[in-house]
Design a protein around this motif. Structure first.
Motif, PDB file in Angstrom:
ATOM      1  N   GLN A  67       0.819  -1.199   0.000  1.00 32.10           N
ATOM      2  CA  GLN A  67       0.000   0.000   0.000  1.00 32.10           C
ATOM      3  C   GLN A  67       0.860   1.259   0.000  1.00 32.10           C
ATOM      4  O   GLN A  67       0.572   2.232  -0.690  1.00 32.10           O
ATOM      5  CB  GLN A  67      -0.921  -0.005   1.217  1.00 32.10           C
ATOM      6  N   SER A  74       2.574   1.945  -3.501  1.00 33.36           N
ATOM      7  CA  SER A  74       1.742   2.377  -4.617  1.00 33.36           C
ATOM      8  C   SER A  74       1.624   3.887  -4.573  1.00 33.36           C
ATOM      9  O   SER A  74       1.565   4.490  -3.507  1.00 33.36           O
ATOM     10  CB  SER A  74       0.355   1.725  -4.540  1.00 33.36           C
ATOM     11  N   GLU A  75       1.616   4.522  -5.742  1.00 32.53           N
ATOM     12  CA  GLU A  75       1.643   5.978  -5.803  1.00 32.53           C
ATOM     13  C   GLU A  75       0.321   6.532  -6.308  1.00 32.53           C
ATOM     14  O   GLU A  75      -0.248   6.030  -7.268  1.00 32.53           O
ATOM     15  CB  GLU A  75       2.775   6.442  -6.708  1.00 32.53           C
ATOM     16  N   THR A  76      -0.150   7.566  -5.659  1.00 32.28           N
ATOM     17  CA  THR A  76      -1.349   8.248  -6.104  1.00 32.28           C
ATOM     18  C   THR A  76      -0.974   9.589  -6.721  1.00 32.28           C
ATOM     19  O   THR A  76      -0.002  10.225  -6.306  1.00 32.28           O
ATOM     20  CB  THR A  76      -2.345   8.470  -4.953  1.00 32.28           C
ATOM     21  N   PHE A 113      -3.335   2.932 -14.695  1.00 30.34           N
ATOM     22  CA  PHE A 113      -3.845   3.625 -13.518  1.00 30.34           C
ATOM     23  C   PHE A 113      -5.179   3.022 -13.064  1.00 30.34           C
ATOM     24  O   PHE A 113      -5.929   2.460 -13.857  1.00 30.34           O
ATOM     25  CB  PHE A 113      -4.093   5.109 -13.811  1.00 30.34           C
ATOM     26  N   THR A 114      -5.465   3.203 -11.777  1.00 30.57           N
ATOM     27  CA  THR A 114      -6.758   2.856 -11.195  1.00 30.57           C
ATOM     28  C   THR A 114      -7.384   4.128 -10.642  1.00 30.57           C
ATOM     29  O   THR A 114      -6.703   4.938 -10.006  1.00 30.57           O
ATOM     30  CB  THR A 114      -6.590   1.834 -10.062  1.00 30.57           C
ATOM     31  N   VAL A 137      -9.240   6.338  -8.102  1.00 34.62           N
ATOM     32  CA  VAL A 137      -9.457   6.347  -6.658  1.00 34.62           C
ATOM     33  C   VAL A 137     -10.633   7.250  -6.303  1.00 34.62           C
ATOM     34  O   VAL A 137     -11.488   6.894  -5.496  1.00 34.62           O
ATOM     35  CB  VAL A 137      -8.185   6.812  -5.920  1.00 34.62           C
ATOM     36  N   THR A 163      -8.325  11.696  -8.404  1.00 32.65           N
ATOM     37  CA  THR A 163      -7.184  11.007  -7.809  1.00 32.65           C
ATOM     38  C   THR A 163      -7.030   9.644  -8.463  1.00 32.65           C
ATOM     39  O   THR A 163      -8.003   8.874  -8.537  1.00 32.65           O
ATOM     40  CB  THR A 163      -7.354  10.837  -6.291  1.00 32.65           C
ATOM     41  N   GLN A 194      -4.362   6.076  -9.012  1.00 28.76           N
ATOM     42  CA  GLN A 194      -3.270   5.281  -8.434  1.00 28.76           C
ATOM     43  C   GLN A 194      -2.538   4.580  -9.567  1.00 28.76           C
ATOM     44  O   GLN A 194      -3.150   3.952 -10.428  1.00 28.76           O
ATOM     45  CB  GLN A 194      -3.813   4.266  -7.445  1.00 28.76           C
ATOM     46  N   LYS A 204      -0.660   1.747 -11.224  1.00 29.78           N
ATOM     47  CA  LYS A 204      -0.645   0.291 -10.990  1.00 29.78           C
ATOM     48  C   LYS A 204       0.773  -0.221 -10.869  1.00 29.78           C
ATOM     49  O   LYS A 204       1.672   0.290 -11.536  1.00 29.78           O
ATOM     50  CB  LYS A 204      -1.361  -0.420 -12.164  1.00 29.78           C
TER      51      LYS A 204
END
Length: 267
Positions: A24, A27-29, A242-243, A245, A263, A265, A267
């Motif tokens: 967690q 992982s970068e946001t 990317f995901t 958020v 925002t 995240q 992957k």
């Protein structure tokens, strides 16, 4: 000495917790803001500037990357609002502490008019001139290669597509997509696209691109009134990289558009 099974299970559980926490934290946001700023003038009070209010909003939200549209640079129009010619992106950079970049799409009022980027930190900037097969007002995209705290690099673009001709919007979407594909980096692009989700131009956006404000996100207008306005401002991202958020349209009245805050995240 034989270790009790209960202690072995506890040890394995704690290792699992540790590896999960590491995943967690590693992982970068990335927080993105897209905002059509109406050339830094309050739309409800002609001749009144609002760059300080816009800068305060950015300082409060702390996005990593900001795409701005309807940006003036050293125009007589900015002089009419601020008393002297202003480079709006330079002024916003000074007020926020961000790095600013202006991408001129066209000559206007003794200066320039186009797109702007604000970046938390530094980046490598470029301007892409967009096609106009149907004629009309020149358009551009502002690009930045941005390095994340981990050292990984991403591409981000801010643009303002043609408001007159669907033919132009389709060609401009394709040009941005081809540029992103050529760069081969995780890419996000955003801006006032002057298109609605049921348009041909919207449906022409293919591949792994995902609209951050698409279903199941509740519909929120980005232009006009919150009751019956249109959604024409977007953040698009490569869903293979990317995901999503969080997605928000902020009810802020510094412009005739609302800011879009997303925002993502990596992957």
């Amino acid at each position: 000495m034989k270790i009790p099974q209960s202690k072995i299970l506890l040890f394995l559980f704690l290792i699992g917790l540790g590896s999960s926490a590491f995943a967690q934290s590693s992982s970068e946001t990335i927080k993105i803001l897209s905002y059509n700023i109406f050339h830094g003038e309050n739309p409800n009070h002609q001749g009144v500037g609002n760059l300080e209010e816009i800068a305060a909003l950015i300082s409060e939200l702390q996005p990593d990357l900001v795409a701005m549209q309807e940006v003036d640079s050293m125009t007589t129009r900015s002089a009419g609002v601020y008393g002297e010619k202003e480079d709006l992106m330079q002024k916003l950079a000074e007020l926020t502490g961000y790095t600013g970049y202006f991408a001129k799409a066209m000559d206007f009022a003794e200066g320039g008019y186009g797109e702007g980027l604000l970046v938390k930190g530094n980046g490598k900037f470029e301007t892409q001139n967009l096609p106009l097969p149907g004629g009309g007002e020149p358009r551009a995209a502002a690009w930045v290669t941005y390095e994340l705290p981990s050292g990984k690099k991403i591409k981000f673009a801010g643009t303002h597509l043609c408001h007159q001709f669907e033919e132009n919007r389709i060609a401009q979407v394709e040009a941005v997509s081809l540029r992103a594909k050529k760069e081969k980096l995780p890419t996000i692009w955003a801006g006032d696209l002057n298109l609605k989700p049921d348009s041909k131009a919207y449906k022409s956006i293919k591949g792994s691109w995902k609209d951050a404000g698409a279903s199941p996100t509740p519909y929120s207008p980005t232009y006009g009134t919150m009751e019956d306005g249109a959604r024409i401002d977007y953040v698009w991202f490569d869903s293979s990289k990317f995901t999503l958020v969080d997605y928000q349209v902020l009810n802020v009245l510094h412009s005739d558009h609302y800011p879009v805050l997303v925002t993502l995240q990596l992957k």
